[in-house]
Scaffold this active site. Structure first.
Site, short mmCIF file in Angstrom:
data_model
loop_
_atom_site.label_atom_id
_atom_site.label_comp_id
_atom_site.label_asym_id
_atom_site.label_seq_id
_atom_site.Cartn_x
_atom_site.Cartn_y
_atom_site.Cartn_z
N ASP A 535 0.88 -1.16 0.00
CA ASP A 535 0.00 0.00 0.00
C ASP A 535 0.92 1.22 0.00
OD1 ASP A 535 -1.96 1.85 2.24
OD2 ASP A 535 -2.53 1.32 0.21
N HIS A 573 -8.59 12.36 6.64
CA HIS A 573 -7.65 11.84 5.65
C HIS A 573 -6.31 12.57 5.78
CE1 HIS A 573 -6.01 10.74 1.72
NE2 HIS A 573 -6.87 9.75 1.74
N GLY A 601 -13.01 7.92 -2.34
CA GLY A 601 -12.24 7.71 -3.56
C GLY A 601 -12.20 8.90 -4.49
N ALA A 606 -18.62 20.54 0.38
CA ALA A 606 -19.14 21.27 1.54
C ALA A 606 -19.91 22.49 1.04
CB ALA A 606 -17.98 21.69 2.45
N ILE A 613 -18.72 24.02 -2.41
CA ILE A 613 -17.28 23.86 -2.60
C ILE A 613 -16.98 22.37 -2.85
CG2 ILE A 613 -15.00 24.23 -1.58
CD1 ILE A 613 -16.60 26.81 -1.83
N LEU A 614 -16.18 22.13 -3.86
CA LEU A 614 -15.74 20.75 -4.14
C LEU A 614 -14.22 20.69 -4.09
CD1 LEU A 614 -17.74 19.37 -7.21
CD2 LEU A 614 -17.73 18.45 -4.90
N ASP A 737 -6.43 -1.47 6.13
CA ASP A 737 -6.34 -2.31 4.93
C ASP A 737 -6.79 -3.74 5.23
OD1 ASP A 737 -3.27 -0.62 4.09
OD2 ASP A 737 -5.30 -0.25 3.36
#
Lengths: 870, 97
Positions: A535, A573, A601, A606, A613-614, A737
C-alpha cells in the site's frame, strides 16, 4: 471442589458459541501420540477442532462450551494415556468468616473459564487453584476473588505457570539423562562382556563378564529401569486401544530380553542355546532410544526459549503512586489509570503514557531496534522495556493481558500451537506408518519363517559391525530377530519433532526481530511468496504529507488554501490534515463549513456561506461537470513530479489547485531492491492517479502499479493477482487495509503499534520499517528450509534402513542388521533433527546483517505523492 | 412469570444434555466391547492358521508356539487401532439413524 460449569452456565451459553483453549498435555513422545490425543479430543461432542503440539506439550481446542467442558477434555486426554498438568497456585485469602464465604469464592472462581478446580480452606485462609494458564491468568483469579469482597494474594510458595512448565521440562530432562547414564554405562559393560572372546579383548576383560548370568544381572536393571517407560506407556496406550512408537520399542526390547532370559535359564529349550543371548541388543536398544528422548527433551526446552525470554521481560514488581505515597506492588495488580514511577535502570511494568519526566528507553527486546528511544510527556511506553537514563512518571493505559508484551507472547504462543500444512501431512504419514510398520514386521516374520530361513540361512552369517555369528539361531529366533529389527528400524520417531521444533525456533527468531507470525501456516505461506503488494500511503511513504504548491485560478492563493482547509476541517484523511496544517502555518482564519460530505475515492464537498465547494481529483470534477481544462496542464506537470494534485471548485467553477507531497520512508527503495534480488515481484496499490503513482513507483523501483484503486477495491485487486496463479503478500495498515490483508495469501500488517491483537493479517511487524518485510520472508524461508531438512533426516534412515532391516542384504552377503544397530540409526535421526533445529538459533536475516548506516545510504530521500483515496 | 419461565427453561435444557451424555458413554462402552471381540477373534484366527500351517509342515514345537504367540501379538497390534474406529463410526451412525 465446585463442579465445573453448572446448569445455569449451560443455559447462558445455549446458543452456538465457540471458544478456544490451550491445555497442557504431558506424556506425548511421538507423532502417533499427537494423533491419539487429537482423535480423543475430536470425538467429544462440541469440539470443533483439536490440534496437539509435541514441541509445546499442549493441545489447542476450539469448542462449544455449552456442549463440552474442560473436565471432559481432560478426561478424554487421560483416557488415552496422557496427563494434563494444570498450573497450580496457592493464594492467601483474607476476609473469610464462615463456610458460605468458602462457597462464594469456590463458585465465583469455579465458574471462570479455564479453572479446573479450586479448594478453599477456611481454617488456613488459603485457596489452591488448578487452572489452564492460557485460558485464565492468576491475576484474573485474584481479581475475581477481590471483586466479591475478599483479599487475595499469592502465597510465596505458589508457582507461575511458566515456572511449572519449566520445572516439568527440567524434570523430564533430568529423568532422561539419568536413564541415559544408566543404560549407556551398563550397555558398555555388557558389550565388553558379550565380545570378550574376540580380538585382543580376552587379555584385559575379565572372564566373569562373559558369563550369561552376569550379563542377565546387568541387563535386567536397564530393561526394568530406563526401559520401563516404554512398557508402561505401551500398556497405557493398549489399554485404551491406541498404539504408538512406545509399542515398537517395548516389543523390540522385550523380545530381545526374553530370548536372552530363555537361553540363560533354559538353554536347551530350542531358542539357540546360551550363546544366543541378546542382552546387548536389549540394553543398547534402550540406550539409543533414551538418547533420542533426551535430545528431544533438550530441544523442546531450548526452542521455546523465545517465549521464556519474552516472559522474563515482565517485571514482577511495579512502583505505583497512590494517595501521594509510593508503593511497591505486584505488577499484575496495577490497574488502568494508576500512576507509576520509573527510575533509571528499571524495567517498565505496564503500558502507559508518560506524564512527566524525560528519559531514553531501550525497546530492543520487543521491537529489535537497538537504538534507545527518547520518551517525554505524551509518549507511549511499553511493558518489558528498560528505562535507561532518566526518571519519569506515567499513567497505566494497558495492564495484564492487554499490554503489548502480553499480546506478543500470546501471538508467539498461539503461533507455536498451530500446525503448518506440511506438518499435518507429516503427522498423517507418520501416524499411519506405525500400522504399516507392524504389518511389515509380520510379513517379514512370515517370509523368513516359512521361506527365507530354509533358502538363505547360513550358520556363519553375522550381524553388520559385529563378530557374533548366528549359528545358534533356529528358524523362530532368526525370523523373530528380523521382525524385531524391522520394527525398530522403521520407527519414524524423529518425525513428530521435525516440523514443530523448527517452527518454534522460527517463530521465536521472528519475535526477536519484531516479526510476529500468527501461526505455523503463516510461516509456510510467507516462505512461498511470489509477489508483494505495498500500500502506498503510510506504508511506502511516511503518511505525513504537506502542501507544496497552491495554484490560484480566479482567487488568491491564500483564498484557495483557506477554502480547501475549511472543507477539510472535518476530514480525517492525511491529505486533508496536510491542507489544514498548511493553512494554519500561513495563519489563515478557518471558519466552519455549513455542511460537509466525504465522497470515498473522489474527494469532499461542503457548503460554505451558500457556496458549493468541491475538493478532489479529476474524476470528481468530471462527474460534477466542472470544466477544469485551464488547470489540466499545470496539474499534469505537478503530478509528473510525483505530487498529488487536488482540484478546488466553487459554485461549479474551478478556482485552483493544491499539490500535496509525502515523503518516502528511508528504507522503501532498499526493501524493494532486496525483494527483487530474492526474485519476488513487487507491486504498489494506491488510490492516486496513474501518473502520480507511476512517478513514485519509478523512484522506489517497483515493477507494477495498481493505481486509482478505491479503498474497497483493494481486496479485489489482490484477488486478481491471485487469479493469475501468484502467491501474494499484501503489506499495509492492519486496521485500515484489513480486507486486502485478509484476502492476500499473506497479509503483513506494518507498524502495528500497541494493538497487535487487533491487527488483521497473518504477519505483524511491530516496527514501521519496510526492511522487516524482507526479514520476515527471510526468516520464513530459513524456517521452512529447516523443516524440510529435519523431515529428510527423520525419514532418510527409515527409507534406507527398512530394506536392510528386512534382510535384503542377507541372501547376498549373509549380513543382518542387529536390533541395536537399528536403534542406533533411530537415535542418530533424533540427533540429526535436534542439532539441525538448534542451528536456527544462530540465524540472522541477511537484511539485518548490514548496519543501519549502510542501509540508510542505499536510499536517497525523495518526494512522493500521497494517495488520493477518499 | 419470567422466573418460572427461566426455571422451566433450565429444566428443559438439563434433560437433553444429560440424556445425550449418557448415550454417548454407552456408545463408547459398547464400541470398545464389540471392537475387542472382533480384533481378538481375528488375531486368534490368524494365530490359529499360523499354528496349523507350521504344524502341518512339522516345524519344531518352540518355533510353532513361539511363532503363534508372535503372530497373535502383531495381529492384535495391527487390528486393534484399525477395527476400533470403524466400529465406533458404525455404532454412531446407527445411533443417529
Amino acid at each position: 471442589m465446585m463442579p465445573h460449569g453448572g446448569i445455569y452456565k449451560r443455559e447462558k451459553m445455549a446458543t452456538e458459541e465457540k471458544k478456544q483453549i490451550t491445555i497442557p498435555v504431558s506424556g506425548m513422545t511421538c507423532t502417533s501420540c499427537v494423533g491419539n490425543v487429537e482423535r480423543a479430543l475430536k470425538e467429544l461432542p462440541g469440539v470443533k477442532s483439536a490440534s496437539a503440539n509435541l514441541a509445546t506439550n499442549s493441545a489447542t481446542i476450539e469448542f462449544n462450551p455449552s456442549k463440552v467442558s474442560i473436565r471432559d477434555m481432560e478426561k478424554a486426554v487421560t483416557d488415552v494415556g496422557f496427563e494434563v498438568p494444570w498450573a497450580e497456585a496457592s493464594l492467601q485469602i483474607t476476609g473469610m468468616t464462615c463456610s458460605s464465604c468458602v462457597q462464594n469464592i469456590e463458585t465465583a472462581v469455579g465458574n471462570l473459564e479455564g479453572v479446573n478446580g479450586i479448594n478453599v480452606s477456611l481454617t488456613a485462609g488459603t485457596a489452591r487453584v488448578r487452572y489452564s494458564a492460557s485460558a485464565v491468568s492468576l491475576a484474573q483469579i485474584k481479581k475475581t476473588i477481590r471483586d466479591i469482597g475478599y483479599g487475595a494474594t499469592e502465597k510465596v510458595e505458589g508457582q507461575e505457570s511458566l515456572d511449572r512448565e519449566r520445572q516439568a521440562r527440567q524434570d523430564d530432562i533430568k529423568r532422561q539423562k539419568r536413564n541415559l547414564i544408566i543404560s549407556a554405562s551398563l550397555g558398555m559393560v555388557i558389550m565388553m562382556g558379550t565380545f570378550r572372546d574376540y580380538w585382543i579383548l580376552p587379555s584385559f576383560i575379565p572372564s566373569f563378564l562373559g558369563n550369561v548370568f552376569v550379563l542377565w544381572a546387568l541387563a535386567t536393571p536397564v530393561v526394568f529401569g530406563p526401559g520401563r517407560q516404554f512398557f508402561v506407556n505401551s500398556f497405557n496406550g493398549l489399554r485404551h486401544g491406541v498404539t504408538d512408537m512406545n509399542l515398537l520399542y517395548a516389543t523390540g526390547i522385550g523380545a530381545s530380553y526374553l530370548i536372552g532370559v530363555l537361553n540363560t535359564f533354559w538353554p536347551n529349550a530350542g531358542f539357540g542355546g546360551e550363546k544366543v543371548v541378546f542382552y546387548e541388543s536389549a540394553v543398547l536398544l534402550t540406550a539409543f532410544i533414551v538418547l533420542g528422548r533426551y535430545l528431544e527433551a533438550l530441544t523442546r526446552g531450548k526452542t521455546s526459549e523465545a517465549i521464556r525470554r519474552l516472559m522474563r521481560l515482565q517485571p514482577k514488581i511495579a512502583r505505583v503512586i497512590r494517595d501521594g505515597q509510593e508503593l511497591d506492588i505486584p505488577a499484575d495488580e496495577v490497574e488502568v489509570g494508576d500512576v507509576l514511577l520509573v527510575k533509571p535502570g528499571e524495567s517498565i511494568a505496564v503500558d502507559g503514557i508518560v506524564q512527566d519526566g524525560y528519559s531514553s528507553v531501550d525497546e530492543s527486546m520487543l521491537t529489535g531496534e537497538s537504538i534507545p528511544v527518547e520518551k517525554k510527556a505524551g509518549d507511549q511506553i511499553f511493558s518489558g522495556t528498560l528505562n535507561k537514563t532518566g526518571a519519569f512518571r506515567f499513567q497505566a493505559s494497558k495492564v495484564g493481558r492487554e499490554t503489548m508484551l502480553a499480546q506478543i507472547i500470546k501471538l508467539v504462543e498461539d503461533a507455536q500451537t498451530t500446525k503448518a500444512p506440511i506438518q499435518k501431512l507429516a503427522d498423517f504419514v507418520a501416524g499411519h506408518f506405525i500400522l504399516g510398520v507392524h504389518l511389515l514386521s509380520l510379513l517379514v516374520f512370515l517370509f523368513w519363517f516359512f521361506l527365507g530361513y530354509n533358502l538363505y540361512f547360513r550358520p556363519e552369517s553375522h550381524f553388520i559391525l559385529s563378530p557374533l555369528t548366528l549359528s545358534g539361531l533356529g528358524v523362530f529366533g532368526f525370523s523373530l530377530l528380523m521382525s524385531i529389527t524391522v520394527l525398530v528400524i522403521s520407527c519414524p520417531c524423529a518425525v513428530g519433532l521435525a516440523t514443530p521444533s523448527a517452527m518454534m525456533a522460527g517463530s521465536g527468531k521472528g519475535a526477536e526481530n519484531g516479526i510476529l507470525f500468527k501461526g505455523a501456516d503463516a510461516i509456510e505461506s510467507t516462505a512461498k511468496i511470489q509477489t508483494v503488494i505495498f500500500d502506498k500511503t503510510g506504508t511506502l511513504t511516511k503518511g505525513e504529507p504537506s502542501v507544496t504548491d497552491v495554484v490560484a485560478f480566479g482567487l488568491s492563493e491564500n483564498d484557495v488554501l483557506r477554502l480547501a482547509a475549511i472543507v477539510e476541517k472535518n476530514s480525517e484523511h492525511p491529505l486533508g490534515e496536510a491542507i489544514l496544517k498548511g493553512a494554519r502555518d500561513r495563519g489563515l482564519d478557518l471558519s466552519d463549513a455549513d455542511s460537509f460530505n466525504a465522497i470515498p475515492g473522489l474527494g469532499v464537498e461542503a457548503i460554505l456561506d451558500g457556496r458549493a465547494i468541491l475538493l478532489g481529483n479529476r474524476q470528481l470534477m468530471a462527474t460534477r461537470n466542472i470544466n477544469v481544462t485551464g488547470l489540466v496542464d499545470k496539474a499534469a506537470s505537478l503530478e509528473q513530479q510525483g505530487k498529488t494534485v487536488m482540484y478546488l471548485s466553487a459554485n461549479g467553477a474551478p478556482v485552483g489547485l493544491i499539490a500535496v507531497a509525502d515523503t518516502l520512508k528511508e528504507n522503501s527503495a532498499a526493501a524493494v531492491d532486496s525483494l527483487h534480488r530474492m526474485g519476488i515481484e513487487v507491486a504498489m496499490i494506491t488510490g492516486d492517479n496513474k501518473r502520480t503513482a507511476q512517478a513514485i513507483a519509478q523512484q522506489v523501483g517497483i515493477d507494477r502499479v495498481l493505481a486509482e484503486v478505491l479503498p474497497h477495491d483493494k481486496a479485489v485487486e489482490v484477488k486478481k493477482l491471485q487469479a493469475q496463479g501468484k502467491r501474494v503478500a499484501m503489506v499495509g495498515d492492519g486496521i485500515n487495509d484489513a480486507p486486502a490483508l485478509a484476502q492476500a495469501d499473506v497479509g503483513i500488517a506494518i507498524g502495528s503499534g500497541t494493538d497487535v491483537a487487533k491487527e488483521t493479517g497473518h504477519v505483524i511487524l511491530i516496527k514501521d520499517d519496510l526492511l522487516d518485510v524482507v526479514a520476515a520472508i527471510q526468516v520464513a524461508k530459513a524456517t521452512m528450509r529447516k523443516v524440510k531438512q529435519n523431515l529428510f533426516w527423520a525419514f532418510v534412515y527409515n527409507t534406507l534402513g527398512i530394506p536392510l532391516g528386512a534382510g535384503l542384504l542377507y541372501p547376498f552377503f549373509s549380513l543382518m542388521v542387529s536390533p541395536e544397530l537399528a536403534a542406533f540409526m533411530m537415535a542418530i535421526s533424533s540427533v540429526s533433527v535436534t542439532l539441525n533445529t538448534l542451528l536456527l538459533r544462530g540465524f540472522k536475516p541477511d537484511i539485518k546483517k548490514s548496519p543501519p548506516s549502510m542501509r540508510a545510504t542505499k536510499t536517497a530521500p525523495v518526494t512522493a505523492t500521497a494517495g488520493s483515496s477518499k | 412469570m419470567r422466573e418460572s419461565r427461566e426455571k422451566n427453561r433450565k429444566i428443559v435444557l438439563r434433560e437433553p444434555t444429560e440424556y445425550k451424555k449418557m448415550t454417548s458413554n454407552d456408545l463408547q462402552r459398547n464400541a470398545v466391547k464389540l471392537s475387542a471381540i472382533i480384533y481378538i477373534s481375528v488375531s486368534l484366527i490368524l494365530a490359529g492358521i499360523f499354528l496349523g500351517v507350521s504344524s502341518i509342515l512339522k516345524y519344531p514345537y518352540i518355533a510353532r508356539y513361539g511363532g503363534t504367540v508372535w503372530v497373535f501379538l502383531l495381529s492384535m497390534i495391527i487390528t486393534m487401532p484399525t477395527i476400533t474406529p470403524l466400529v465406533k463410526k458404525r455404532l454412531r451412525g446407527n445411533a443417529n439413524g
